[in-house]
Design an enzyme around this catalytic site. Structure first.
Site, PDB file in Angstrom:
ATOM      1  N   CYS A  71       0.823  -1.202   0.000  1.00 35.67           N
ATOM      2  CA  CYS A  71       0.000   0.000   0.000  1.00 35.67           C
ATOM      3  C   CYS A  71       0.865   1.264   0.000  1.00 35.67           C
ATOM      4  O   CYS A  71       1.451   1.593  -1.022  1.00 35.67           O
ATOM      5  CB  CYS A  71      -0.972  -0.022   1.181  1.00 35.67           C
ATOM      6  SG  CYS A  71      -2.359   1.125   0.990  1.00 35.67           S
ATOM      7  N   HIS A 103      -3.639  -5.310  -0.169  1.00 35.71           N
ATOM      8  CA  HIS A 103      -3.322  -5.834   1.172  1.00 35.71           C
ATOM      9  C   HIS A 103      -3.377  -7.357   1.215  1.00 35.71           C
ATOM     10  O   HIS A 103      -4.454  -7.947   1.416  1.00 35.71           O
ATOM     11  CB  HIS A 103      -4.285  -5.254   2.205  1.00 35.71           C
ATOM     12  CG  HIS A 103      -4.061  -3.816   2.514  1.00 35.71           C
ATOM     13  ND1 HIS A 103      -3.228  -3.386   3.528  1.00 35.71           N
ATOM     14  CD2 HIS A 103      -4.523  -2.708   1.912  1.00 35.71           C
ATOM     15  CE1 HIS A 103      -3.216  -2.065   3.551  1.00 35.71           C
ATOM     16  NE2 HIS A 103      -3.985  -1.628   2.573  1.00 35.71           N
ATOM     17  N   GLU A 108      -2.509  -9.182   3.553  1.00 32.04           N
ATOM     18  CA  GLU A 108      -2.727  -9.632   4.929  1.00 32.04           C
ATOM     19  C   GLU A 108      -4.156  -9.430   5.418  1.00 32.04           C
ATOM     20  O   GLU A 108      -4.448  -9.683   6.595  1.00 32.04           O
ATOM     21  CB  GLU A 108      -1.779  -8.874   5.857  1.00 32.04           C
ATOM     22  CG  GLU A 108      -2.245  -7.502   6.323  1.00 32.04           C
ATOM     23  CD  GLU A 108      -2.428  -6.465   5.225  1.00 32.04           C
ATOM     24  OE1 GLU A 108      -3.165  -5.501   5.430  1.00 32.04           O
ATOM     25  OE2 GLU A 108      -1.836  -6.624   4.141  1.00 32.04           O
TER      26      GLU A 108
END
Length: 461
Positions: A303, A405, A407
């Site tokens: 990001c 993202h 995660e």
């Protein structure tokens, strides 16, 4: 004046306080929520800098003065506790397109995992300035819930509005772009001046750690994590792969850090990346030193980390009209042609017009000794919807980053493999570095006169 017919048709409805603004039967709880634990029900409104106004009912903090921020929307269907505690939402008023919010309550803020990280949240406390929903579930039902969404917002002084036609708000934002706005609760008069743009501040400096923090100290590889507003699950994903993680401040001088890190990770973060000049210069200086090493150090960013690495490579950034925020953004891996569904939360993107696609770039034709947008960097991922950049990679050195993202706690998990790939690369380059060191040591020993003479005598025999 905004003349979109859909918004105009919704405007009159959004001015009324509709009966279902605080739904009581959206979910079934074992026991009714005591009235003493409910925030007071007050009229509220979302006032945009464009002049548009959306009325509803407050179910969060009964604020006594307007709360301002950048108004953005997310298409996420689940994960409101994770979204609201994501540091990347710092300074923003978040509009949920999912109509029903709050139905599974809020889990415990004290629960921690084996690494000492928050189990259910991405940071300590709520990060958004306020939230706007269409339909709030006053009664929640979940085995891990300890309080309602409204009560949680009240504890942190965060305003929340229900009964707003979120379709009208999102339609406006998509046509006009993200705009400034404020939430007003009760009889408080709205501001007479345009709210301050939070992107004018260095938001990353507000959410970054102030000192080094170490997680999973027994890890077999050591990763420096540059904290621009890191989410807890990023640390967890690295630690779960067996890495020792040292979180450093956003402006940490990596090139002059005496620690010999095996890898460098640049985190997500809020706001305008152009405020991160110190971070960009730190990464550039580290890369300049790293290029002189026989074995380089893997670098990966997520990001804001993609934007920082891109600026360190000589690229510029620009603000997207309304950003990409949600759990359903398609990103195409240009090295394979495979499309994955990703979680995203960003309002800025890299201008990669000077870069070739990764699949079309020849490694042999690239120069590992050059920097900037000169062909040694390529586009790694691209958004299949708006064609914006979703990642870059170096064609020779182990440097790469993605805008999405991998995660994401609320899913999807299509890109989770990028963590294992990064840590595997860190281990591989660490082993290579050890072999290089042993080879250099052996060569140094053989270069000594006595050993050289002994080696010569043995050869002659």
């Amino acid at each position: 004046m905004f003349v979109n017919s859909a918004v105009k048709s919704f405007a009159s409805a959004s001015r009324r306080i509709v009966p279902h603004a605080q739904r009581s039967l959206a979910t079934i709880a074992k026991d009714p929520i005591p009235s003493s634990s409910k925030p007071p029900i007050l009229p509220a409104k979302l006032q945009l800098a464009t002049g548009h106004e959306f009325k509803g009912i407050s179910f969060g903090a009964p604020i006594t003065k307007p709360v301002a921020g950048e108004v953005v929307f997310t298409t996420s269907l689940v994960g409101y506790p994770e979204s609201m505690t994501d540091p990347s939402y710092r300074g923003q008023i978040l509009v949920f397109t999912q109509p029903l919010v709050g139905n599974y309550g809020v889990p415990s803020e004290t629960a921690r995992d084996s690494f000492g990280l928050l189990r259910h949240f991405e940071a300590e406390g709520i990060q958004v300035k306020g939230i706007v929903v269409n339909d709030y579930a006053a009664k929640y039902s979940h085995w891990e819930a300890v309080e309602s969404l409204g009560k949680w917002c009240e504890r942190y002084g965060v305003p929340a509005i229900s009964g707003v036609d979120s379709r009208a708000v999102v339609s406006l934002l998509r046509d006009r772009g993200s705009t400034l706005g404020e939430i007003v609760v009760g009889d408080v008069d709205p501001s007479t001046v345009i709210p301050e743009d939070p992107n004018a501040r260095n938001l990353c400096s507000e959410v970054s750690t102030k000192q080094k923090q170490v997680f999973n100290p027994a890890g077999d590889v050591h990763v420096a994590l540059v904290d621009c507003g890191v989410k807890q699950n990023i640390i967890r994903c690295l630690a779960s792969q067996g890495a020792k993680v040292t979180v450093v401040p956003w402006d940490h001088d990596l090139a002059n850090d005496a620690t010999d890190y095996d890898g460098v990770f640049i985190s997500n973060g809020p706001g305008d990346p152009r405020h991160l000049g110190k971070t960009v210069e730190s990464i550039k200086a580290f890369i300049d030193v790293d290029r002189t090493r026989a074995v380089p150090t893997p670098i990966f960013g997520i990001c804001m980390g993609n934007l920082v690495l891109g600026m360190a490579a000589g690229l510029s950034v620009y603000k997207l009209p309304f950003g990409n925020r949600g759990h359903n953004q398609p990103a195409v891996d240009l090295t394979t042609g495979r499309c994955i569904i990703t979680s995203q939360n960003h309002g800025y993107a890299l201008d990669d017009s000077a870069l070739p696609d990764a699949a079309a770039n020849s490694v042999e034709a690239s120069s590992a000794g050059q920097s900037g947008s000169d062909g040694s960097w390529t586009v790694y991922f691209r958004n299949a919807n708006d064609r914006s950049n979703e990642g870059i990679r170096h064609s020779v050195l182990p440097y790469s980053s993605v805008q999405f993202h991998p995660e994401a706690m609320g899913g999807p998990e299509d890109s989770a493999y990028l963590f294992s790939k990064f840590v595997s690369d860190v281990r591989a380059f660490k082993r290579e570095r050890k072999r290089e060191a042993l080879t250099a040591k052996a060569a140094s020993l053989l270069a000594r006169p006595t050993l050289a003479a002994s080696a010569s005598a043995t050869t002659s025999l």
